[in-house]
Design a protein around this motif. Structure first.
Motif, PDB file in Angstrom:
ATOM      1  N   LYS A 180      12.157  22.481 -45.153  1.00 37.02           N
ATOM      2  CA  LYS A 180      13.447  21.810 -45.267  1.00 37.02           C
ATOM      3  C   LYS A 180      13.333  20.349 -44.844  1.00 37.02           C
ATOM      4  CE  LYS A 180      16.378  25.072 -46.606  1.00 37.02           C
ATOM      5  NZ  LYS A 180      17.181  24.936 -47.854  1.00 37.02           N
ATOM      6  N   GLN A 229      14.319  17.361 -47.310  1.00 39.74           N
ATOM      7  CA  GLN A 229      15.414  16.451 -46.985  1.00 39.74           C
ATOM      8  C   GLN A 229      14.939  15.005 -46.918  1.00 39.74           C
ATOM      9  OE1 GLN A 229      17.108  18.097 -43.415  1.00 39.74           O
ATOM     10  NE2 GLN A 229      17.942  19.882 -44.479  1.00 39.74           N
ATOM     11  N   GLU A 243      14.670  13.867 -50.424  1.00 40.86           N
ATOM     12  CA  GLU A 243      15.979  13.673 -51.033  1.00 40.86           C
ATOM     13  C   GLU A 243      16.634  12.379 -50.552  1.00 40.86           C
ATOM     14  OE1 GLU A 243      17.971  17.275 -50.066  1.00 40.86           O
ATOM     15  OE2 GLU A 243      17.159  18.380 -51.785  1.00 40.86           O
ATOM     16  N   GLN A 296      21.127  22.549 -52.026  1.00 40.54           N
ATOM     17  CA  GLN A 296      21.289  21.102 -51.882  1.00 40.54           C
ATOM     18  C   GLN A 296      20.629  20.357 -53.030  1.00 40.54           C
ATOM     19  OE1 GLN A 296      19.795  20.226 -47.955  1.00 40.54           O
ATOM     20  NE2 GLN A 296      21.757  20.682 -46.982  1.00 40.54           N
TER      21      GLN A 296
END
Length: 609
Positions: free
Chosen positions: A290, A294, A297, A520
């Motif tokens: 994760k 992230q 992203e 997400q």
């Protein structure tokens, strides 16, 4: 048959009860900060005010808290060897109850706070628990509904209801000397806890761990990790304490007088990491996946994904070069310094800025992420173990690590690879058996007393253990091809859109895959494709989406033989969750549950063959 062993530093010959370290710490360093309770402190176990907002708990204060609650349990009639359930999120009161029970020779029976009523009832019934500490009114109501099936259960205490404070108050009539008598009567061979394996299949089995099992395991692990576990070190513990991995760190922090911050709110973990700035963290691989996703992203949001791709490649190249005799060359070192300023430092800042090391367990991390994070300045020390082994067996060390392996045996552990490639183990941290289950106990040991781990693996020439997969998870196709799914699944999960990947193929003509989409990443993808409100269920057969996933599968297929390659795949309509019973509390996939729940999708993979 290959074997690797390391002589123990700590033996169980005179192992004390686990609560003795609390009394030792209070005597040796009474003002040392053992815990830091984030503000506002729960009134469920109040503490004095602090000018800093957070409340430090010294070694002396913790001993006082444990003593007060231990007197309460004695007053309530909890005897030596009695089992007491403990169902709560990770919080100070969890650790307090654990040590209070240990100090009087009672046995803690952890229950995940996310457990179903059926799971809770089974654990309390099978263990014969006479009492249970629960956290919330919801837990208490769930237990009340099952009370008729729990004839041995005499008492229930609610943490959030103030019952622990009341229990300590009732114990004021009990003399401190009674606790000392009970505590000093505890021996290494006494049962400390019965930990029910969450399991990916079947009904949970209760692993019986003694004070000696746990003491030898953590004593030998901390002996080779002085850089991590020592007075002045700190961590924020956010994994569930019902899991043996987190429990081991709890005991290690108390043993070494390091400072522990409990975090019960997973959504607020990043804030606590940045506030408390731990020196190391404990995590499962999914946390690192994760973090990586992230960070990528955020770069994409700033239209700098190209920059992150270069930074990613530099980190991996730098880490791999560290394992070569000459090490990283000048240009690579320079590139790494540049990207440290603009990318890696920001990544480390999400953990508070001081954390340079993480202990990783519960599932394979994967070589890909291991090299990236080490290159970015956060070394992930991957280890291996089972609940049945208290749980640590092997560990990579800062001074001796090999990414892609789970390290060498810690002191006191013997590892052997059986003729069928199963990893088997022996040592004082290995449990004696399962509670009330002699058949399962017999099946889990070899004739000469080695524990069958159920994992396939190999030892390299330097004694590092490679885990290739679970024995029960090895896929055998109809053509006789054997495939360990984990390495291929790990590569496919590297794609930004992929959340989970489950390979299918047992007794089938070819290998296929079930894929879930990261929620997400999905929002970002649909926005960029002009479908901002589309659901995965509606779009899972979209040619654009399938093209993206096919690219990830094509890349993974290049790493295996033709017979092992994934021929086709199905995108599932939603992600897998713990709440739906498809993941364990440490986020491992329950494969049989998933394949049963999505049987129509599995059938579609092989329709016509």
């Amino acid at each position: 048959m290959r074997e690797m062993s390391v002589a123990p530093v700590v033996t169980g010959a005179a192992s004390p009860g686990l609560a003795d370290m609390v009394w030792d710490n209070a005597r040796q360093d009474p003002e040392g900060v053992q815990f830091l309770r984030p503000s506002p402190v729960s009134p469920a176990w109040p503490a004095g005010p602090s000018a800093r907002g957070d409340v430090p708990v010294t070694c002396a204060q913790f001993r006082g808290d444990v003593l007060a609650l231990a007197r309460g349990f004695i007053d309530a009639g909890i005897g030596h060897g009695d089992r007491v359930g403990l169902m709560s999120r990770t919080r100070y009161e969890w650790t307090l109850v654990d040590y209070a029970l240990w100090s009087i020779g009672a046995v803690t029976v952890p229950i995940y706070d996310t457990s179903s009523p059926e799971q809770m009832e089974w654990i309390l019934t099978d263990s014969g628990a006479v009492g249970c500490v629960v956290e919330t009114d919801k837990h208490a109501a769930m237990l009340a509904d099952r009370r008729a099936g729990l004839p041995a259960l005499r008492q229930v205490w609610r943490i959030d209801g103030g019952d622990l404070v009341a229990l300590a108050g009732q114990g004021r009539s009990v003399d401190d000397a009674q606790v000392d008598v009970r505590r000093t009567a505890v021996t290494g061979s006494d049962v400390a806890t019965i930990v029910y394996t969450s399991g990916t299949t079947g009904r949970p089995k209760g692993c019986v761990l003694t004070h000696r099992n746990i003491y030898c395991d953590i004593g030998n692990a901390t002996a080779v990790l002085p850089e991590l576990l020592h007075p002045g070190a700190s961590t924020v513990l956010f994994l569930p304490l019902a899991h043996a991995f987190a429990r081991l760190i709890q005991v290690g922090m108390v043993l070494t007088r390091a400072t522990l911050v409990h975090s019960s709110n997973m959504s607020g973990v990043l804030g606590q990491l940045q506030q408390h700035r731990p020196t190391f963290i404990l995590a499962v691989p999914r946390v690192f996946e994760k973090m990586h996703t992230q960070t990528r992203e955020k770069a994409a949001d700033a239209h700098q994904e190209w920059l992150f791709r270069i930074a990613d490649a530099v980190a991996v190249r730098y880490s791999r070069a560290l394992d070569t005799p000459p090490g990283p060359g000048g240009p690579l070192r320079l590139a790494r310094r540049v990207f440290d300023l603009i990318v890696y430092r920001k990544l480390r800042a999400t953990l508070g800025g001081r954390c340079r090391t993480a202990i990783v367990g519960g599932a394979p991390l994967g070589e890909r992420l291991g090299h990236f994070f080490r290159g970015a300045g956060l070394t992930a020390l991957e280890g291996y173990g089972l609940t049945e082994t208290s749980p640590a067996l092997t560990l990579n060390l800062p001074s001796a690590m090999r990414i892609g392996t789970v390290g060498r045996p810690i002191p006191g552990v013997e590892i052997r690879i059986a003729d069928d490639a199963e990893v088997i183990a022996r040592g004082e941290m290995v449990f004696a058996g399962y509670w009330n289950n002699p058949d399962a106990t017999r099946d889990t040991f070899t004739a000469d007393g080695w524990l069958r781990t159920g994992d396939q693996g190999s030892l390299d020439d330097d004694g590092f253990l490679h885990i290739t997969g679970r024995t029960k998870e090895i896929i055998v196709t109809a053509g006789g091809t054997n495939l360990a799914p984990a390495p291929v699944e790990d590569r496919i999960r590297a794609h930004p859109l992929v959340s989970q990947c489950i390979l299918i193929g047992d007794d089938q003509p070819y290998v296929s895959a079930l894929i879930t989409i990261d929620p997400q990443a999905w929002e970002r993808w649909t926005a960029s494709h002009g479908r901002p409100h589309a659901s995965v269920a509606d779009q899972r057969d979209s040619p654009d989406l399938r093209k993206e996933i096919q690219a990830a599968i094509d890349e993974a297929n290049e790493t295996v033989s033709r017979a092992e390659r994934i021929k086709t795949f199905r995108i599932l309509p939603r992600d897998l969750t713990e709440a739906d019973g498809e993941l364990t509390p440490t986020l491992k996939i329950k494969r049989e549950v998933v394949q049963s729940r999505f049987a129509a999708d599995v059938d579609a993979l092989y329709r016509g063959h």
